[in-house]
Design a protein around this motif. Structure first.
Motif, PDB file in Angstrom:
ATOM      1  N   UNK A 163       0.868  -1.293  -0.078  1.00 45.08           N
ATOM      2  CA  UNK A 163      -0.041   0.114   0.089  1.00 45.08           C
ATOM      3  C   UNK A 163       0.672   1.298   0.119  1.00 45.08           C
ATOM      4  N   UNK A 164       1.829   1.090   0.760  1.00 47.14           N
ATOM      5  CA  UNK A 164       3.020   2.381   0.834  1.00 47.14           C
ATOM      6  C   UNK A 164       3.599   2.692  -0.534  1.00 47.14           C
ATOM      7  N   UNK A 170       1.206   7.302  -6.652  1.00 37.03           N
ATOM      8  CA  UNK A 170       0.090   8.069  -7.097  1.00 37.03           C
ATOM      9  C   UNK A 170      -0.073   9.241  -6.178  1.00 37.03           C
ATOM     10  N   UNK A 171       0.229   9.085  -4.780  1.00 37.89           N
ATOM     11  CA  UNK A 171       0.060  10.169  -4.213  1.00 37.89           C
ATOM     12  C   UNK A 171       1.198  10.341  -3.131  1.00 37.89           C
ATOM     13  N   UNK A 172       2.256  10.672  -3.484  1.00 36.07           N
ATOM     14  CA  UNK A 172       3.515  10.996  -2.922  1.00 36.07           C
ATOM     15  C   UNK A 172       3.261  12.100  -1.876  1.00 36.07           C
ATOM     16  N   UNK A 174       1.287  12.356   0.819  1.00 40.21           N
ATOM     17  CA  UNK A 174       0.008  12.453   1.055  1.00 40.21           C
ATOM     18  C   UNK A 174      -0.179  12.384   2.628  1.00 40.21           C
ATOM     19  N   UNK A 175      -0.725  13.453   3.128  1.00 44.67           N
ATOM     20  CA  UNK A 175      -0.917  13.622   4.600  1.00 44.67           C
ATOM     21  C   UNK A 175      -2.021  12.746   4.905  1.00 44.67           C
ATOM     22  N   UNK A 176      -2.295  12.076   6.078  1.00 47.83           N
ATOM     23  CA  UNK A 176      -3.290  11.361   6.640  1.00 47.83           C
ATOM     24  C   UNK A 176      -4.597  12.125   6.619  1.00 47.83           C
ATOM     25  N   UNK A 177      -4.675  13.594   6.895  1.00 45.92           N
ATOM     26  CA  UNK A 177      -6.052  14.341   6.724  1.00 45.92           C
ATOM     27  C   UNK A 177      -6.425  14.264   5.518  1.00 45.92           C
ATOM     28  N   UNK A 178      -5.488  14.003   4.185  1.00 44.31           N
ATOM     29  CA  UNK A 178      -6.073  14.176   2.905  1.00 44.31           C
ATOM     30  C   UNK A 178      -6.391  12.768   2.344  1.00 44.31           C
ATOM     31  N   UNK A 179      -6.232  11.729   3.125  1.00 44.06           N
ATOM     32  CA  UNK A 179      -6.545  10.481   2.345  1.00 44.06           C
ATOM     33  C   UNK A 179      -8.024  10.051   2.535  1.00 44.06           C
ATOM     34  N   UNK A 180      -8.724  10.299   1.356  1.00 43.82           N
ATOM     35  CA  UNK A 180     -10.328  10.128   1.495  1.00 43.82           C
ATOM     36  C   UNK A 180     -10.625   8.617   0.959  1.00 43.82           C
ATOM     37  N   UNK A 181     -12.000   8.419   1.218  1.00 44.69           N
ATOM     38  CA  UNK A 181     -12.369   7.414   0.984  1.00 44.69           C
ATOM     39  C   UNK A 181     -12.418   7.090  -0.691  1.00 44.69           C
ATOM     40  N   UNK A 182     -12.500   7.994  -1.567  1.00 44.11           N
ATOM     41  CA  UNK A 182     -12.162   7.869  -2.950  1.00 44.11           C
ATOM     42  C   UNK A 182     -10.893   7.536  -3.105  1.00 44.11           C
ATOM     43  N   UNK A 183      -9.724   7.651  -2.539  1.00 48.67           N
ATOM     44  CA  UNK A 183      -8.756   7.267  -2.719  1.00 48.67           C
ATOM     45  C   UNK A 183      -8.554   5.824  -2.107  1.00 48.67           C
ATOM     46  N   UNK A 184      -9.229   5.184  -1.161  1.00 46.94           N
ATOM     47  CA  UNK A 184      -9.255   4.005  -0.866  1.00 46.94           C
ATOM     48  C   UNK A 184     -10.126   3.328  -1.846  1.00 46.94           C
ATOM     49  N   UNK A 185     -10.883   3.493  -2.390  1.00 48.38           N
ATOM     50  CA  UNK A 185     -11.659   2.826  -3.590  1.00 48.38           C
ATOM     51  C   UNK A 185     -10.713   2.799  -4.635  1.00 48.38           C
ATOM     52  N   UNK A 187      -7.148   2.574  -4.619  1.00 52.14           N
ATOM     53  CA  UNK A 187      -6.547   1.326  -4.411  1.00 52.14           C
ATOM     54  C   UNK A 187      -7.092   0.223  -4.288  1.00 52.14           C
ATOM     55  N   UNK A 188      -8.176  -0.194  -3.901  1.00 49.50           N
ATOM     56  CA  UNK A 188      -8.772  -1.438  -4.006  1.00 49.50           C
ATOM     57  C   UNK A 188      -9.203  -1.721  -5.508  1.00 49.50           C
ATOM     58  N   UNK A 189      -9.408  -0.938  -6.304  1.00 52.49           N
ATOM     59  CA  UNK A 189      -9.468  -1.139  -7.904  1.00 52.49           C
ATOM     60  C   UNK A 189      -8.339  -1.490  -8.337  1.00 52.49           C
ATOM     61  N   UNK A 190      -7.162  -0.833  -7.938  1.00 48.59           N
ATOM     62  CA  UNK A 190      -5.726  -1.138  -8.329  1.00 48.59           C
ATOM     63  C   UNK A 190      -5.462  -2.762  -8.001  1.00 48.59           C
TER      64      UNK A 190
END
Length: 444
Positions: A163-164, A170-172, A174-185, A187-190
């Motif tokens: 994951x890292x 894709x998101x070098x 990236x801060x914790x507060x900015x990681x969204x559910x859309x980004x999680x989706x 990654x799962x699509x990846x």
């Protein structure tokens, strides 16, 4: 100093972060476009705790300057994403008692809109939200390593480092507060698109990353778990294989002929004692109870952390007595780097390597392997559990011997393709018009 800004003047897209101080203490204030409000939203980051932790004013200024740069960079990054999606915000310039410099990241090409809604949102006094996710993962793995076994930790480490790596591409930074559910989706699509990841591996990765962010919520790195609520894939039923007696004898004989007495012991610990290979690697001399004819397995050595006693028959006891001659009670049965007793336990992967070496050498006259791929060392445990159930031993006793948490898990082992099924049914099943085991004649 005003607590809010009045929006009049020329179009702009955000108001950069700035350090402020008033009767309530130190804080950073900035205005960011909120697509839900369709306007600029004021946000504040309180810094009173940071000021107390800093040794002097200079250290405080340095840290706040770095934080301000981080916030401004995040705002710019968000705006660029919106611009790429064709969602350029058009907001009126903020004016106040003091002039505010308002940079533009790109020229606006759309018509100005009416004055926007203004909201005043104050963020928590928590600088952990601005920690890069990569650093958060490192801290999680550091803590996880202290509380889990080596084999379990390797699985968590593998999933998190994968994951890292994706984040770095894709998101070098990236801060914790900015990681969204859309980004999680995303990654799962990846993961879903990778050909080398099946349903079971996908589910394991999802569970482990979800556990990482559950820890992050508890440690106040994020407010909510973006991986929570995602559905697991329907995985194929786990295949469990029965090794027929003739193959068992063939394998045991090969290890005997090739001077592998330790592997013969391991085979019996898996088959007779129902120990998993990794559990067998954790057994120490002091765990052997020849008077009680069992191996005492404390909770810290079993897969499910539940203590149990594993049985030994006379054959296994004789082999173990010979194996542990001159050994210390604290010695492991199979030491690291050797198959003799030692102070450091062997890695159970060595059992698998020896098993594969056996399979590679047991060939027929045509050079084909006599031991199929599905016949693994672990299959001896499956074979024994299945044999106990079919042999009439009650499910509860088998469950306790195998170290299962439920009878449902034990019954799964009875669901095997049995090559002797038809023969057994023909020999023992009743025939039409014939009553068996009842002592009564069929009713007319």
């Amino acid at each position: 100093m005003p607590n809010c800004l009045n929006f009049t003047g020329t179009p702009t897209q955000y108001v950069p972060a700035d350090l402020r101080h008033d009767t309530n203490g130190w804080y950073i204030v900035y205005y960011e476009f909120n697509p839900i409000l369709d306007g600029l939203e004021r946000k504040r980051v309180r810094l009173n705790m940071l000021r107390k932790r800093c040794k002097n004013a200079l250290e405080f200024r340095v840290q706040t300057a770095d934080l301000i740069r981080t916030i401004n960079a995040q705002i710019l990054s968000s705006l660029r994403v919106m611009q790429q999606l064709g969602q350029q915000p058009v907001i009126l310039t903020a004016t106040a008692d003091e002039p505010v410099e308002v940079p533009h990241i790109a020229p606006l090409t759309v018509e100005p809109v009416a004055p926007q809604i203004e909201s005043d949102t104050e963020t928590d006094d928590n600088l952990r939200y601005y920690t890069p996710i990569g650093e958060m993962i490192d801290k999680y793995l550091e803590e996880k390593k202290k509380e889990t076994r080596e084999a379990t930790f390797r699985s968590y480490k593998s999933a998190n480092l994968a994951f890292k790596k994706w984040l770095g591409e894709y998101y070098p930074k990236c801060k914790c507060v900015k990681f969204s559910k859309a980004m999680a989706v995303e990654y799962l699509d990846f993961l879903n698109e990778r050909d080398d990841i099946g349903a079971r591996t996908y589910n394991n990765n999802l569970k482990m990353i979800c556990a990482t962010f559950a820890w992050a919520v508890k440690k106040c790195y994020v407010k909510e778990n973006p991986f929570m609520g995602h559905d697991l894939k329907r995985a194929e039923k786990k295949q469990r294989t029965i090794i027929p007696p003739k193959h068992q004898a063939m394998i045991d004989q090969w290890f005997a002929d090739n001077d592998k007495p330790a592997m013969r012991i391991v085979m019996r610990m898996v088959f007779t004692s129902l120990l998993r290979p990794v559990e067998a690697s954790r057994v120490q001399v002091k765990d052997l109870d020849f008077k009680g004819h069992c191996i005492h397995m404390p909770g810290n050595k079993t897969k499910n952390w539940s203590p149990r006693d594993a049985r030994m028959d006379s054959e296994l006891e004789d082999m173990l007595r010979e194996h542990i001659k001159d050994a210390f009670p604290t010695d492991y049965l199979f030491g690291y780097g050797t198959w003799r007793c030692g102070q450091e336990p062997i890695n159970s992967n060595h059992f698998t390597k020896e098993w594969e070496r056996m399979r590679a050498h047991l060939l027929d006259e045509n050079g084909e392997r006599l031991i199929p791929n599905e016949f693994q060392l672990y299959s001896l445990r499956d074979t024994s559990i299945n044999g106990m159930i079919k042999g009439g031993i009650d499910d509860l006793s088998v469950m306790q011997a195998a170290g299962h948490n439920s009878l449902e898990m034990t019954k799964i082992y009875a669901d095997h393709e049995d090559p002797n099924l038809i023969r057994e049914l023909n020999a023992r099943a009743p025939k039409l018009g014939e009553a068996r085991h009842t002592g009564t004649s069929p009713q007319v």
